[in-house]
Scaffold this motif. Structure first.
Motif, PDB file in Angstrom:
ATOM      1  N   ARG A 193      85.997  34.543  22.864  1.00 14.30           N
ATOM      2  CA  ARG A 193      84.961  35.542  22.607  1.00 14.30           C
ATOM      3  C   ARG A 193      83.634  34.923  22.147  1.00 14.30           C
ATOM      4  N   PHE A 194      83.728  33.806  21.410  1.00 10.92           N
ATOM      5  CA  PHE A 194      82.498  33.271  20.812  1.00 10.92           C
ATOM      6  C   PHE A 194      82.282  31.783  21.065  1.00 10.92           C
ATOM      7  N   TYR A 195      83.162  30.946  20.554  1.00 10.93           N
ATOM      8  CA  TYR A 195      82.846  29.517  20.504  1.00 10.93           C
ATOM      9  C   TYR A 195      82.647  28.888  21.882  1.00 10.93           C
ATOM     10  N   ASP A 196      83.554  29.140  22.818  1.00 10.33           N
ATOM     11  CA  ASP A 196      83.492  28.453  24.100  1.00 10.33           C
ATOM     12  C   ASP A 196      82.184  28.718  24.841  1.00 10.33           C
ATOM     13  N   VAL A 294      82.149  39.222  17.380  1.00 11.35           N
ATOM     14  CA  VAL A 294      81.194  38.395  18.106  1.00 11.35           C
ATOM     15  C   VAL A 294      79.754  38.836  17.829  1.00 11.35           C
ATOM     16  N   ASP A 295      79.529  40.118  17.579  1.00 10.60           N
ATOM     17  CA  ASP A 295      78.173  40.593  17.262  1.00 10.60           C
ATOM     18  C   ASP A 295      77.642  39.910  16.005  1.00 10.60           C
ATOM     19  N   SER A 296      78.489  39.804  14.998  1.00 15.56           N
ATOM     20  CA  SER A 296      78.068  39.174  13.743  1.00 15.56           C
ATOM     21  C   SER A 296      77.930  37.667  13.904  1.00 15.56           C
ATOM     22  N   LEU A 297      78.817  37.062  14.674  1.00  8.62           N
ATOM     23  CA  LEU A 297      78.758  35.616  14.895  1.00  8.62           C
ATOM     24  C   LEU A 297      77.479  35.231  15.636  1.00  8.62           C
TER      25      LEU A 297
END
Length: 338
Positions: A193-196, A294-297
């Motif tokens: 969802r985020f890091y990749d 993911v919005d906050s990240l």
């Protein structure tokens, strides 16, 4: 007589395709898997009311067999199939005979949804899993405090996985639920969802992944509207950079048994020794305070710069930023926020 007629029809079809070597072709086709050992498994669904004969084209479409006619030949030779509706784990490395045997066996247990709410702490998820009877109380927390037992596409913290276990609705199988396997799924989801997708941007930025996760966990609790989180992130990062206390009251709730226990919360706010008291201590809190989305990240990664130093929310949770202490105090009075 009926079986004999079906057999003659099947053989006629096969003979038309393979000529004189029909039996050798059919025999080899039903005993030789399509793929070598180790082919990935797929979850194959058999709908209620589906006939065994109708599965041939579906098995071929899924890449599990080469030719649906071989499936029909095998059904004729074995005298049919006691088919069950449900989901089955199949692989192209299984022969047609093995596929048929698996489809006669018990289907996979049915999945049930487990909803992990955005912002939940480890203790909140642990309580929810225990309430559903999936774990014994404390098992999830204990497993999450052993990061060395897990793998990820991103650097893992050393003490606890708080903040890295992505909040989402997961389909889980109650029978034989494995808490470590579940945590691994959450870590995989965080990566997907985020890091990749943001790895390069993170490596070029001045904030570590862990600092971003800590910030994102506060944003998840501080700002209910995702579109406003980049602005709040800009204010909080500016305070960090100037060594100015964040004043994020949600951090003082993190260690409470009940997040909404106001009496204990007020005690925490008055405790200057509490390392999570961001009213009196500058810098980020010692750890994430929950599981960010993911919005906050992304908001933590891409803060919006502004002239604002303060913010508050009115009774309708509308954000009101301000440029200085005087403006902030005036907004407190206006919206009766203390």
């Amino acid at each position: 007589m009926k079986k004999l007629l079906i057999g003659v029809l099947v053989l006629a079809v096969l003979a038309g395709a393979a000529g004189g070597g029909v039996f050798m072709w059919a025999e080899k086709g039903t005993t030789t898997p399509k793929a070598a050992p180790g082919a990935p498994e797929v979850t194959f669904a058999v709908k209620k009311g589906t006939t065994a004969r109708a599965l041939g084209p579906e098995l071929q479409s899924e890449g599990l067999i080469d030719d649906a006619r071989l499936w029909r030949f095998h059904l004729w030779r074995r005298g049919g199939l006691a088919l069950k509706a449900g989901r089955f784990k199949l692989s192209a490395s299984m022969s047609i005979a093995e596929l048929a045997k698996t489809l006669e066996g018990p289907p996979l247990p049915e999945d049930v949804p487990f909803v992990m709410i955005e912002g939940w702490r480890l203790r909140d998820t642990d309580e929810a899993l225990a309430a559903k009877g999936l774990i014994k109380p404390g098992e999830y927390i204990a497993a999450a405090k052993r990061p060395e037992r897990f793998k990820a596409s991103f650097p893992l913290p050393t003490r606890s996985l708080e903040g890295y276990l992505y909040p989402e609705t997961y389909a889980v199988v109650p029978e034989g639920f494995n808490v470590e396997a579940f945590i691994q799924r959450q870590l995989d989801t965080f990566g997907a969802r985020f890091y990749d997708g943001h790895k390069g941007e993170i490596s070029k930025g001045k904030r570590s992944l862990h600092d971003l996760v800590v910030m994102a966990s506060m944003l998840e609790r501080e700002e209910p509207k995702p579109e406003q989180r980049p602005l709040v992130a800009g204010i909080l990062w500016k305070r960090i950079d100037k060594n100015f206390p964040l004043g994020v009251d949600a951090t003082s709730r993190y260690e409470l048994a009940d997040w909404n226990d106001r009496k204990e919360f007020l005690k925490k706010l008055r405790d200057n020794t509490d390392e999570y008291n961001t009213r009196t201590r500058a810098g980020l809190p010692p750890s994430p305070i929950g599981a960010p989305t993911v919005d906050s990240l992304v908001a933590a990664l891409r803060p919006t710069p502004s002239d604002y130093w303060y913010y508050l929310h009115d009774a309708e949770k509308k954000l009101h930023p301000s440029r200085n202490a005087e403006e902030h105090e005036a907004l407190r009075v206006k919206y009766n926020v203390y």
